[in-house]
Design a protein around this motif. Structure first.
Motif, PDB file in Angstrom:
ATOM      1  N   GLY A   1       0.812  -1.201   0.000  1.00 45.84           N
ATOM      2  CA  GLY A   1       0.000   0.000   0.000  1.00 45.84           C
ATOM      3  C   GLY A   1       0.847   1.253   0.000  1.00 45.84           C
ATOM      4  O   GLY A   1       2.064   1.205   0.146  1.00 45.84           O
ATOM      5  N   GLU A   2       0.165   2.390  -0.163  1.00 53.13           N
ATOM      6  CA  GLU A   2       0.834   3.692  -0.189  1.00 53.13           C
ATOM      7  C   GLU A   2       0.408   4.491   1.032  1.00 53.13           C
ATOM      8  O   GLU A   2      -0.777   4.554   1.363  1.00 53.13           O
ATOM      9  CB  GLU A   2       0.440   4.445  -1.455  1.00 53.13           C
ATOM     10  N   VAL A   3       1.377   5.112   1.692  1.00 54.10           N
ATOM     11  CA  VAL A   3       1.094   5.932   2.871  1.00 54.10           C
ATOM     12  C   VAL A   3       0.412   7.217   2.421  1.00 54.10           C
ATOM     13  O   VAL A   3       0.923   7.944   1.575  1.00 54.10           O
ATOM     14  CB  VAL A   3       2.392   6.243   3.647  1.00 54.10           C
ATOM     15  N   VAL A   4      -0.767   7.479   3.002  1.00 50.84           N
ATOM     16  CA  VAL A   4      -1.549   8.665   2.662  1.00 50.84           C
ATOM     17  C   VAL A   4      -1.325   9.767   3.693  1.00 50.84           C
ATOM     18  O   VAL A   4      -1.238  10.933   3.354  1.00 50.84           O
ATOM     19  CB  VAL A   4      -3.049   8.305   2.573  1.00 50.84           C
ATOM     20  N   ALA A   5      -1.213   9.384   4.972  1.00 52.25           N
ATOM     21  CA  ALA A   5      -1.006  10.375   6.040  1.00 52.25           C
ATOM     22  C   ALA A   5      -0.298   9.709   7.210  1.00 52.25           C
ATOM     23  O   ALA A   5      -0.421   8.506   7.427  1.00 52.25           O
ATOM     24  CB  ALA A   5      -2.337  10.948   6.492  1.00 52.25           C
ATOM     25  N   CYS A   6       0.452  10.516   7.963  1.00 57.74           N
ATOM     26  CA  CYS A   6       1.198  10.023   9.122  1.00 57.74           C
ATOM     27  C   CYS A   6       0.900  10.887  10.342  1.00 57.74           C
ATOM     28  O   CYS A   6       0.748  12.099  10.221  1.00 57.74           O
ATOM     29  CB  CYS A   6       2.702  10.106   8.879  1.00 57.74           C
ATOM     30  N   GLY A   7       0.857  10.248  11.501  1.00 57.41           N
ATOM     31  CA  GLY A   7       0.740  10.985  12.749  1.00 57.41           C
ATOM     32  C   GLY A   7       2.084  11.604  13.115  1.00 57.41           C
ATOM     33  O   GLY A   7       3.103  11.312  12.483  1.00 57.41           O
ATOM     34  N   PRO A   8       2.121  12.443  14.146  1.00 56.63           N
ATOM     35  CA  PRO A   8       3.363  13.122  14.513  1.00 56.63           C
ATOM     36  C   PRO A   8       4.404  12.197  15.130  1.00 56.63           C
ATOM     37  O   PRO A   8       5.590  12.478  15.086  1.00 56.63           O
ATOM     38  CB  PRO A   8       2.909  14.180  15.516  1.00 56.63           C
TER      39      PRO A   8
ATOM     40  N   THR B   1       7.536   9.519  13.454  1.00 63.54           N
ATOM     41  CA  THR B   1       7.388   8.323  12.627  1.00 63.54           C
ATOM     42  C   THR B   1       8.489   8.283  11.573  1.00 63.54           C
ATOM     43  O   THR B   1       8.978   9.318  11.136  1.00 63.54           O
ATOM     44  CB  THR B   1       6.014   8.305  11.933  1.00 63.54           C
ATOM     45  N   THR B   2       8.886   7.078  11.181  1.00 61.80           N
ATOM     46  CA  THR B   2       9.944   6.926  10.185  1.00 61.80           C
ATOM     47  C   THR B   2       9.392   6.942   8.764  1.00 61.80           C
ATOM     48  O   THR B   2      10.152   7.088   7.818  1.00 61.80           O
ATOM     49  CB  THR B   2      10.704   5.606  10.399  1.00 61.80           C
ATOM     50  N   LEU B   3       8.082   6.798   8.617  1.00 60.61           N
ATOM     51  CA  LEU B   3       7.457   6.804   7.296  1.00 60.61           C
ATOM     52  C   LEU B   3       7.001   8.209   6.932  1.00 60.61           C
ATOM     53  O   LEU B   3       6.826   9.048   7.808  1.00 60.61           O
ATOM     54  CB  LEU B   3       6.258   5.853   7.287  1.00 60.61           C
ATOM     55  N   LYS B   4       6.815   8.435   5.637  1.00 59.25           N
ATOM     56  CA  LYS B   4       6.304   9.730   5.176  1.00 59.25           C
ATOM     57  C   LYS B   4       5.302   9.490   4.060  1.00 59.25           C
ATOM     58  O   LYS B   4       5.198   8.382   3.528  1.00 59.25           O
ATOM     59  CB  LYS B   4       7.445  10.634   4.722  1.00 59.25           C
ATOM     60  N   MET B   5       4.562  10.512   3.706  1.00 59.82           N
ATOM     61  CA  MET B   5       3.565  10.409   2.636  1.00 59.82           C
ATOM     62  C   MET B   5       4.217   9.937   1.347  1.00 59.82           C
ATOM     63  O   MET B   5       5.309  10.373   1.002  1.00 59.82           O
ATOM     64  CB  MET B   5       2.914  11.771   2.392  1.00 59.82           C
ATOM     65  N   GLY B   6       3.529   9.026   0.667  1.00 60.91           N
ATOM     66  CA  GLY B   6       4.024   8.540  -0.614  1.00 60.91           C
ATOM     67  C   GLY B   6       4.865   7.287  -0.521  1.00 60.91           C
ATOM     68  O   GLY B   6       5.147   6.663  -1.544  1.00 60.91           O
ATOM     69  N   ASP B   7       5.301   6.880   0.679  1.00 59.93           N
ATOM     70  CA  ASP B   7       6.085   5.655   0.829  1.00 59.93           C
ATOM     71  C   ASP B   7       5.225   4.447   0.478  1.00 59.93           C
ATOM     72  O   ASP B   7       4.034   4.406   0.769  1.00 59.93           O
ATOM     73  CB  ASP B   7       6.590   5.491   2.265  1.00 59.93           C
ATOM     74  N   THR B   8       5.846   3.447  -0.135  1.00 56.48           N
ATOM     75  CA  THR B   8       5.176   2.179  -0.424  1.00 56.48           C
ATOM     76  C   THR B   8       5.594   1.197   0.654  1.00 56.48           C
ATOM     77  O   THR B   8       6.790   1.004   0.891  1.00 56.48           O
ATOM     78  CB  THR B   8       5.575   1.655  -1.817  1.00 56.48           C
ATOM     79  N   VAL B   9       4.607   0.606   1.324  1.00 58.10           N
ATOM     80  CA  VAL B   9       4.893  -0.229   2.490  1.00 58.10           C
ATOM     81  C   VAL B   9       4.326  -1.635   2.324  1.00 58.10           C
ATOM     82  O   VAL B   9       3.400  -1.869   1.545  1.00 58.10           O
ATOM     83  CB  VAL B   9       4.325   0.408   3.779  1.00 58.10           C
ATOM     84  N   LEU B  10       4.898  -2.583   3.081  1.00 57.19           N
ATOM     85  CA  LEU B  10       4.429  -3.960   3.147  1.00 57.19           C
ATOM     86  C   LEU B  10       3.517  -4.076   4.358  1.00 57.19           C
ATOM     87  O   LEU B  10       3.906  -3.728   5.469  1.00 57.19           O
ATOM     88  CB  LEU B  10       5.618  -4.910   3.279  1.00 57.19           C
ATOM     89  N   LEU B  11       2.288  -4.551   4.132  1.00 45.33           N
ATOM     90  CA  LEU B  11       1.275  -4.584   5.180  1.00 45.33           C
ATOM     91  C   LEU B  11       1.024  -6.011   5.653  1.00 45.33           C
ATOM     92  O   LEU B  11       1.207  -6.954   4.894  1.00 45.33           O
ATOM     93  CB  LEU B  11      -0.033  -4.000   4.648  1.00 45.33           C
ATOM     94  N   PRO B  12       0.582  -6.170   6.902  1.00 44.02           N
ATOM     95  CA  PRO B  12       0.192  -7.501   7.356  1.00 44.02           C
ATOM     96  C   PRO B  12      -1.082  -7.948   6.642  1.00 44.02           C
ATOM     97  O   PRO B  12      -1.858  -7.117   6.161  1.00 44.02           O
ATOM     98  CB  PRO B  12      -0.048  -7.317   8.857  1.00 44.02           C
ATOM     99  N   GLU B  13      -1.288  -9.258   6.579  1.00 47.13           N
ATOM    100  CA  GLU B  13      -2.463  -9.779   5.880  1.00 47.13           C
ATOM    101  C   GLU B  13      -3.751  -9.368   6.587  1.00 47.13           C
ATOM    102  O   GLU B  13      -4.757  -9.062   5.957  1.00 47.13           O
ATOM    103  CB  GLU B  13      -2.383 -11.295   5.779  1.00 47.13           C
TER     104      GLU B  13
END
Length: 103
Positions: free
Chosen positions: A46-53, A65-77
């Protein structure tokens, strides 16, 4: 402060939560066979749409958070909280629930 995608109704995640848009389901195999929509699994990407502080520790120090908007991430099933905003289905995860980030 918050990094969010502009939607008609916006949602800013709190703490270490990450809002993700899952990738589209594949309805055709590599051999060209079309699959019925109810037989396909949700993709684990999936693609990160928004991140908390970020999250505060016991001393009150903020760990962003280490992620930012637009990152492509591996999600749990399984897991995450499904949210529907403007006919678009998004999933809210804690940052620790996300398995990895693609480069």
């Amino acid at each position: 402060m918050f990094r969010t995608l502009t939607l008609a109704r916006s949602l800013a995640p709190l703490g270490d939560r990450i809002l993700v848009r899952r990738a589209a389901k594949e309805v055709q195999t590599a051999a060209g066979i079309y699959l019925p929509a109810d037989k396909t699994k949700d993709p684990n990407e999936g693609e990160v749409v928004a991140c908390g502080p970020g999250e505060k520790d016991v001393t009150g120090q903020l760990h962003p958070t280490t992620l930012k908007m637009g990152d492509t991430v591996l999600l749990p099933e399984y897991g995450g909280t499904k949210i529907k905003i403007d006919d678009e289905e998004l999933v809210l995860f804690r940052e620790s629930d996300i398995l990895g980030k693609f480069d």
